[in-house]
Design a protein around this motif. Structure first.
Motif, short mmCIF file in Angstrom:
data_model
loop_
_atom_site.label_atom_id
_atom_site.label_comp_id
_atom_site.label_asym_id
_atom_site.label_seq_id
_atom_site.Cartn_x
_atom_site.Cartn_y
_atom_site.Cartn_z
N ALA A 93 -7.60 15.47 15.74
CA ALA A 93 -8.50 14.35 16.02
C ALA A 93 -7.95 13.00 15.59
CB ALA A 93 -9.86 14.59 15.34
N LEU A 94 -7.03 12.99 14.63
CA LEU A 94 -6.52 11.74 14.07
C LEU A 94 -5.00 11.80 13.96
CD1 LEU A 94 -9.23 11.51 11.31
CD2 LEU A 94 -8.98 9.86 13.16
N GLY A 95 -4.35 10.86 14.62
CA GLY A 95 -2.89 10.84 14.60
C GLY A 95 -2.34 10.26 13.33
N LEU A 96 -1.07 10.58 13.05
CA LEU A 96 -0.42 10.07 11.84
C LEU A 96 -0.31 8.55 11.83
CD1 LEU A 96 2.43 12.72 11.44
CD2 LEU A 96 0.52 12.33 9.87
N GLU A 97 -0.38 7.94 13.02
CA GLU A 97 -0.31 6.48 13.06
C GLU A 97 -1.51 5.82 12.38
OE1 GLU A 97 -2.11 7.74 17.10
OE2 GLU A 97 -0.64 8.48 15.65
N THR A 98 -2.59 6.59 12.19
CA THR A 98 -3.75 6.02 11.51
C THR A 98 -3.55 5.92 10.00
OG1 THR A 98 -4.87 8.17 11.32
CG2 THR A 98 -5.34 6.85 13.29
N LEU A 99 -2.42 6.40 9.51
CA LEU A 99 -2.07 6.22 8.10
C LEU A 99 -1.27 4.95 7.86
CD1 LEU A 99 -0.95 9.82 7.02
CD2 LEU A 99 -2.97 8.59 6.23
N GLU A 100 -0.64 4.42 8.91
CA GLU A 100 0.27 3.30 8.77
C GLU A 100 -0.49 2.03 8.40
OE1 GLU A 100 2.40 3.09 12.42
OE2 GLU A 100 3.28 5.10 12.22
N GLY A 101 -0.08 1.42 7.32
CA GLY A 101 -0.72 0.19 6.87
C GLY A 101 -1.81 0.39 5.85
N THR A 102 -2.02 1.63 5.41
CA THR A 102 -3.07 1.89 4.41
C THR A 102 -2.80 1.14 3.12
OG1 THR A 102 -3.40 4.10 5.35
CG2 THR A 102 -4.29 3.70 3.15
N ASP A 103 -1.53 1.00 2.76
CA ASP A 103 -1.20 0.36 1.49
C ASP A 103 -1.60 -1.12 1.45
OD1 ASP A 103 0.67 -0.23 3.40
OD2 ASP A 103 2.40 -0.08 2.07
N ALA A 104 -1.88 -1.71 2.61
CA ALA A 104 -2.35 -3.09 2.62
C ALA A 104 -3.76 -3.21 2.07
CB ALA A 104 -2.30 -3.65 4.04
N TYR A 105 -4.47 -2.09 2.04
CA TYR A 105 -5.87 -2.10 1.61
C TYR A 105 -6.08 -1.39 0.27
CZ TYR A 105 -6.59 -3.56 6.41
OH TYR A 105 -6.54 -4.26 7.59
N VAL A 106 -5.02 -0.86 -0.32
CA VAL A 106 -5.13 -0.10 -1.56
C VAL A 106 -4.02 -0.55 -2.50
CG1 VAL A 106 -5.24 2.17 -2.62
CG2 VAL A 106 -6.05 1.87 -0.28
N ALA A 107 -4.39 -1.00 -3.68
CA ALA A 107 -3.39 -1.50 -4.62
C ALA A 107 -2.55 -0.39 -5.24
CB ALA A 107 -4.08 -2.31 -5.72
N ASP A 108 -3.16 0.76 -5.47
CA ASP A 108 -2.49 1.88 -6.16
C ASP A 108 -2.71 3.13 -5.31
OD1 ASP A 108 -1.54 3.87 -7.81
OD2 ASP A 108 -2.71 3.30 -9.56
N LEU A 109 -1.80 3.37 -4.36
CA LEU A 109 -1.96 4.43 -3.37
C LEU A 109 -0.95 5.55 -3.59
CD1 LEU A 109 -3.21 5.49 -0.67
CD2 LEU A 109 -1.41 4.18 0.51
#
Length: 287
Positions: A242-258
């Motif tokens: 249901a969710l492609g790996l591309e939906t992980l790209e850029g997560t670090d822009a919204y999380v300081a400690d990922l």
């Protein structure tokens, strides 16, 4: 044993939440399930979290399972009402420290709860749902992800999704797990029967689908998303249909400690299909 699971009812935000509980103390691990699941989806993690020193609560969320009442109007499933539920459960627990753990819709709720700082959290754990801002961006640009998300559009039709999902003894609910899973042995008939029974409870199916209807009628994904400063773990089964790996790209822009842990060959139902791997990750990260 601290990991022994018991079931209790907690009144919070005008609802009677049925909760699977284990462990004791004032360090709460609150586990939020997804669609079309229930508190049963955390059966492999509850004993582990209790053994790690947490009091663990895994509730049937609003409209699901044995939690009552089940409002039938769409507005009752706006994100604000769902956030209020989580806050009320935390308040009812009396915990001094909270680790919020979410999968699927529960993860979308957890992302939003942490971003809006509804209550203080010590840690955030997300399983197989992207940050809402990342998902919104990808969904606008990716035809492939739009096609993967077809069911969200289908669920906007009044009445029809409920009838189809419940037809033939909730066959579609059973197939959601058995069909998507890579390791189908993780979903024996007894587990599928449990999810079918929960979906067949009076008013449950409409309530469950209303989470999607409310998200479209009362959108929240395009709101401002300040950076989350709580340490955050994302666990992701790479074989998510249901969710492609591309939906992980850029997560670090919204999380300081990922921290990101990907599990190849594991489906969307990550904590149920690969409980040993997920529990090992949780043990390492929470310790």
């Amino acid at each position: 044993m601290s990991g022994q699971i018991t079931t209790r009812t907690v009144e919070a935000n005008g609802l009677r939440f049925v909760i699977d509980e284990a462990g004791a103390g004032d360090r709460l691990a609150l586990c939020l399930h997804g669609f079309p699941e229930s508190r049963f989806s955390w059966r492999h993690q509850i004993p582990l979290l209790a053994d790690l020193g947490f009091r663990v609560w895994a509730p049937d969320l609003r409209g699901y399972g044995e939690t009552e009442p089940k409002p039938q109007d769409v507005a009752s499933y706006r994100i604000e009402a769902l956030l209020d539920d989580v806050a009320a459960l935390i308040d009812a627990s009396g915990a001094r420290e909270v680790v919020l753990i979410g999968h699927d819709w529960g993860a979308a709720l957890a992302w939003t709860f942490a971003t809006r700082k509804v209550r203080p959290l010590s840690r955030l754990v997300i399983m197989n749902v992207p940050h809402p801002a990342v998902f919104a961006r990808v969904a606008r640009r990716s035809l492939r992800q739009m096609l993967r998300s077809w069911y969200m559009v289908f669920f906007q039709i009044p009445g029809l999704p409920e009838r189809m999902l419940l037809a033939r003894d909730a066959r579609a609910i059973r197939r959601a797990f058995a069909g998507m899973a890579q390791d189908k042995s993780r979903f024996p008939d007894a587990a599928l029967d449990r999810y079918a029974r929960d979906a067949q409870r009076p008013g449950a199916m409409t309530a469950m689908v209303n989470w999607y209807r409310a998200a479209v009628r009362h959108p929240f994904m395009n709101a401002p998303w300040p950076r989350i400063d709580v340490p955050t773990l994302v666990v992701w089964g790479e074989a998510d249909a249901a969710l492609g790996l591309e939906t992980l790209e850029g997560t670090d822009a919204y999380v300081a400690d990922l921290t990101l842990r990907r599990l190849p060959g594991v489906s969307h139902w990550v904590q149920q299909e690969a409980p040993e791997a997920v529990n090992a990750i949780l043990t390492e990260w929470l310790a």
